[in-house]
Motif scaffolding. Structure first.
Motif, PDB file in Angstrom:
ATOM      1  N   GLY A   3       8.407 -57.699  50.161  1.00 24.99           N
ATOM      2  CA  GLY A   3       9.180 -58.339  49.113  1.00 24.99           C
ATOM      3  C   GLY A   3      10.652 -58.072  49.332  1.00 24.99           C
ATOM      4  O   GLY A   3      11.099 -57.723  50.423  1.00 24.99           O
ATOM      5  N   VAL A   4      11.419 -58.194  48.260  1.00 22.19           N
ATOM      6  CA  VAL A   4      12.855 -57.934  48.320  1.00 22.19           C
ATOM      7  C   VAL A   4      13.081 -56.424  48.391  1.00 22.19           C
ATOM      8  O   VAL A   4      12.507 -55.670  47.595  1.00 22.19           O
ATOM      9  N   THR A   5      13.891 -55.995  49.343  1.00 21.73           N
ATOM     10  CA  THR A   5      14.195 -54.573  49.461  1.00 21.73           C
ATOM     11  C   THR A   5      15.681 -54.347  49.272  1.00 21.73           C
ATOM     12  O   THR A   5      16.505 -55.205  49.633  1.00 21.73           O
ATOM     13  N   GLN A   6      16.017 -53.180  48.711  1.00 18.72           N
ATOM     14  CA  GLN A   6      17.407 -52.828  48.458  1.00 18.72           C
ATOM     15  C   GLN A   6      17.657 -51.388  48.891  1.00 18.72           C
ATOM     16  O   GLN A   6      16.774 -50.542  48.795  1.00 18.72           O
ATOM     17  N   SER A   7      18.884 -51.156  49.341  1.00 18.22           N
ATOM     18  CA  SER A   7      19.268 -49.787  49.689  1.00 18.22           C
ATOM     19  C   SER A   7      20.738 -49.568  49.353  1.00 18.22           C
ATOM     20  O   SER A   7      21.537 -50.513  49.377  1.00 18.22           O
ATOM     21  N   LEU A  83      34.466 -46.440  35.634  1.00 16.00           N
ATOM     22  CA  LEU A  83      33.307 -45.832  34.985  1.00 16.00           C
ATOM     23  C   LEU A  83      32.341 -46.897  34.495  1.00 16.00           C
ATOM     24  O   LEU A  83      31.114 -46.730  34.556  1.00 16.00           O
ATOM     25  N   GLY A  84      32.882 -48.025  34.035  1.00 18.55           N
ATOM     26  CA  GLY A  84      32.070 -49.110  33.495  1.00 18.55           C
ATOM     27  C   GLY A  84      31.239 -49.846  34.530  1.00 18.55           C
ATOM     28  O   GLY A  84      30.415 -50.694  34.166  1.00 18.55           O
ATOM     29  N   ASP A  85      31.458 -49.538  35.804  1.00 18.03           N
ATOM     30  CA  ASP A  85      30.645 -50.165  36.856  1.00 18.03           C
ATOM     31  C   ASP A  85      29.305 -49.460  37.022  1.00 18.03           C
ATOM     32  O   ASP A  85      28.446 -49.929  37.773  1.00 18.03           O
ATOM     33  N   SER A  86      29.118 -48.341  36.350  1.00 16.35           N
ATOM     34  CA  SER A  86      27.838 -47.641  36.399  1.00 16.35           C
ATOM     35  C   SER A  86      26.750 -48.544  35.832  1.00 16.35           C
ATOM     36  O   SER A  86      26.839 -49.018  34.694  1.00 16.35           O
ATOM     37  N   ALA A  87      25.728 -48.804  36.630  1.00 21.28           N
ATOM     38  CA  ALA A  87      24.687 -49.757  36.226  1.00 21.28           C
ATOM     39  C   ALA A  87      23.610 -49.787  37.289  1.00 21.28           C
ATOM     40  O   ALA A  87      23.733 -49.173  38.350  1.00 21.28           O
ATOM     41  N   LEU A  88      22.552 -50.547  36.982  1.00 24.78           N
ATOM     42  CA  LEU A  88      21.529 -50.868  37.975  1.00 24.78           C
ATOM     43  C   LEU A  88      21.908 -52.217  38.580  1.00 24.78           C
ATOM     44  O   LEU A  88      22.116 -53.193  37.853  1.00 24.78           O
ATOM     45  N   TYR A  89      22.037 -52.280  39.886  1.00 28.62           N
ATOM     46  CA  TYR A  89      22.387 -53.519  40.567  1.00 28.62           C
ATOM     47  C   TYR A  89      21.126 -54.092  41.204  1.00 28.62           C
ATOM     48  O   TYR A  89      20.489 -53.458  42.039  1.00 28.62           O
ATOM     49  N   LEU A  90      20.809 -55.307  40.789  1.00 29.45           N
ATOM     50  CA  LEU A  90      19.589 -55.963  41.211  1.00 29.45           C
ATOM     51  C   LEU A  90      19.903 -57.119  42.151  1.00 29.45           C
ATOM     52  O   LEU A  90      20.836 -57.889  41.917  1.00 29.45           O
ATOM     53  N   CYS A  91      19.116 -57.230  43.174  1.00 29.69           N
ATOM     54  CA  CYS A  91      19.192 -58.346  44.103  1.00 29.69           C
ATOM     55  C   CYS A  91      17.950 -59.212  43.892  1.00 29.69           C
ATOM     56  O   CYS A  91      16.848 -58.684  43.674  1.00 29.69           O
ATOM     57  N   ALA A  92      18.123 -60.510  43.942  1.00 29.82           N
ATOM     58  CA  ALA A  92      16.999 -61.431  43.823  1.00 29.82           C
ATOM     59  C   ALA A  92      17.083 -62.456  44.940  1.00 29.82           C
ATOM     60  O   ALA A  92      18.178 -62.892  45.306  1.00 29.82           O
ATOM     61  N   SER A  93      15.931 -62.844  45.470  1.00 29.67           N
ATOM     62  CA  SER A  93      15.945 -63.877  46.503  1.00 29.67           C
ATOM     63  C   SER A  93      15.105 -65.073  46.055  1.00 29.67           C
ATOM     64  O   SER A  93      14.221 -64.962  45.203  1.00 29.67           O
ATOM     65  N   SER A  94      15.402 -66.209  46.659  1.00 31.28           N
ATOM     66  CA  SER A  94      14.704 -67.445  46.334  1.00 31.28           C
ATOM     67  C   SER A  94      14.907 -68.427  47.473  1.00 31.28           C
ATOM     68  O   SER A  94      15.686 -68.191  48.400  1.00 31.28           O
ATOM     69  N   GLU A 100      14.655 -72.485  40.647  1.00 31.25           N
ATOM     70  CA  GLU A 100      15.270 -71.251  40.214  1.00 31.25           C
ATOM     71  C   GLU A 100      14.377 -70.026  40.236  1.00 31.25           C
ATOM     72  O   GLU A 100      14.777 -68.979  39.795  1.00 31.25           O
ATOM     73  N   THR A 101      13.148 -70.113  40.724  1.00 33.48           N
ATOM     74  CA  THR A 101      12.272 -68.947  40.701  1.00 33.48           C
ATOM     75  C   THR A 101      12.822 -67.886  41.624  1.00 33.48           C
ATOM     76  O   THR A 101      12.910 -68.085  42.824  1.00 33.48           O
ATOM     77  N   GLN A 102      13.219 -66.778  41.062  1.00 35.57           N
ATOM     78  CA  GLN A 102      13.824 -65.695  41.823  1.00 35.57           C
ATOM     79  C   GLN A 102      12.929 -64.464  41.777  1.00 35.57           C
ATOM     80  O   GLN A 102      12.334 -64.148  40.745  1.00 35.57           O
ATOM     81  N   TYR A 103      12.868 -63.772  42.885  1.00 33.85           N
ATOM     82  CA  TYR A 103      12.059 -62.562  43.021  1.00 33.85           C
ATOM     83  C   TYR A 103      12.999 -61.387  43.218  1.00 33.85           C
ATOM     84  O   TYR A 103      13.868 -61.432  44.089  1.00 33.85           O
ATOM     85  N   PHE A 104      12.799 -60.348  42.417  1.00 34.40           N
ATOM     86  CA  PHE A 104      13.759 -59.254  42.340  1.00 34.40           C
ATOM     87  C   PHE A 104      13.325 -58.035  43.148  1.00 34.40           C
ATOM     88  O   PHE A 104      12.129 -57.730  43.250  1.00 34.40           O
ATOM     89  N   GLY A 105      14.332 -57.342  43.668  1.00 32.17           N
ATOM     90  CA  GLY A 105      14.115 -56.049  44.285  1.00 32.17           C
ATOM     91  C   GLY A 105      14.116 -54.955  43.240  1.00 32.17           C
ATOM     92  O   GLY A 105      14.343 -55.208  42.058  1.00 32.17           O
ATOM     93  N   PRO A 106      13.892 -53.704  43.673  1.00 29.01           N
ATOM     94  CA  PRO A 106      13.809 -52.580  42.738  1.00 29.01           C
ATOM     95  C   PRO A 106      15.154 -52.122  42.203  1.00 29.01           C
ATOM     96  O   PRO A 106      15.207 -51.392  41.216  1.00 29.01           O
TER      97      PRO A 106
ATOM     98  N   ASN B  41      12.269 -47.690  35.727  1.00 34.39           N
ATOM     99  CA  ASN B  41      12.744 -47.414  37.083  1.00 34.39           C
ATOM    100  C   ASN B  41      12.177 -48.377  38.120  1.00 34.39           C
ATOM    101  O   ASN B  41      12.037 -48.013  39.295  1.00 34.39           O
ATOM    102  N   LYS B  42      11.852 -49.573  37.684  1.00 36.14           N
ATOM    103  CA  LYS B  42      11.340 -50.588  38.606  1.00 36.14           C
ATOM    104  C   LYS B  42      12.191 -51.849  38.490  1.00 36.14           C
ATOM    105  O   LYS B  42      12.959 -52.020  37.545  1.00 36.14           O
ATOM    106  N   GLY B  43      12.030 -52.749  39.443  1.00 36.15           N
ATOM    107  CA  GLY B  43      12.703 -54.042  39.374  1.00 36.15           C
ATOM    108  C   GLY B  43      11.999 -54.979  38.418  1.00 36.15           C
ATOM    109  O   GLY B  43      11.075 -54.601  37.706  1.00 36.15           O
TER     110      GLY B  43
END
Lengths: 113, 112
Positions: A3-7, A83-94, A100-106, B41-43
């Motif tokens: 699936g979608v991988t992130q690092s 400081l406000g950039d602290s967040a979870l950054y998600l990548c999605a592919s399609s 528009e169906t997008q699949y997300f990484g962790p 903790n998951k996507g």
């Protein structure tokens, strides 16, 4: 089929630094989108890449930039971290042809101190 | 511009009882509508998608949603909650060739 991988998974930076996050799309996908998810909020669209070009952009400052490579993988760069950039950054592919169906990484959890 | 309102920030149900997560949307055109689930903790995992076909959409893990244009709603239901359903649920809207717009999420708790 991967699936979608992130690092990386987690990252800690200090204010003013720069960061690069990476994403590999699901096999066969050609479009990558990036989202920022602050704690307790829904994801917000940053930008989308297709054919190595930025197709669409959300309401984020120019400190946020990206890139897509010929193999469809993508990077998100953030300069002059706040400081406000602290967040979870998600990548999605399609697939651009599949609507528009997008699949997300962790996601990558970024903490700015 | 599109927008999504998830009417409940937190829903708590007992295991084995029905689940109802409410979502209203605003869209200029004929929208695509989605429900995604996010475990800790998951996507995000796609539960189901509506794209102007049947108004009752069946998804994974026994979830379904009904598109009601007159009410601009797309509520998510499941007949019987399981402990593993405890998670954050997001309602999402998109018009043609526009970015996904997420609601703020509904946290579902399932009590044994």
């Amino acid at each position: 089929d991967a699936g979608v991988t992130q690092s990386p998974t987690h990252l800690i930076k200090t204010r003013g630094q720069q960061v690069t996050l990476r994403c590999s799309p699901k096999s066969g996908h050609d479009t990558v989108s990036w989202y920022q998810q602050a704690l307790g909020q829904g994801p917000q669209f940053i930008f989308q890449y297709y054919e190595e070009e930025e197709r669409q952009r959300g309401n984020f400052p120019d400190r946020f930039s990206g890139h897509q490579f010929p193999n469809y993988s993508s990077e998100l760069n953030v300069n002059a971290l706040l400081l406000g950039d602290s967040a979870l950054y998600l990548c999605a592919s399609s697939l651009v042809t599949a609507g528009e169906t997008q699949y997300f990484g962790p996601g990558t959890r970024l903490t700015v101190l | 511009a599109q927008s999504v309102t998830q009417l409940d920030s937190h829903v708590s149900v007992s295991e084995g009882t029905p689940v109802l997560l409410r979502c209203n949307y605003s869209s200029s055109y004929s929208p695509s509508l989605f429900w995604y689930v996010q475990h800790p903790n998951k996507g995000l995992q796609l539960l189901l998608k509506y794209t102007s076909a049947a108004t009752l959409v069946k998804g994974i893990n026994g979830f379904e949603a009904e598109f009601k244009k007159s009410e601009t709603s797309f509520h998510l239901t499941k007949p019987s909650a399981h402990m593993s359903d405890a998670a954050e649920y997001f309602c999402v809207v998109s018009d043609i060739d526009t970015p996904l717009v997420f609601g703020k999420g509904t946290r579902l708790s399932v009590i044994a």
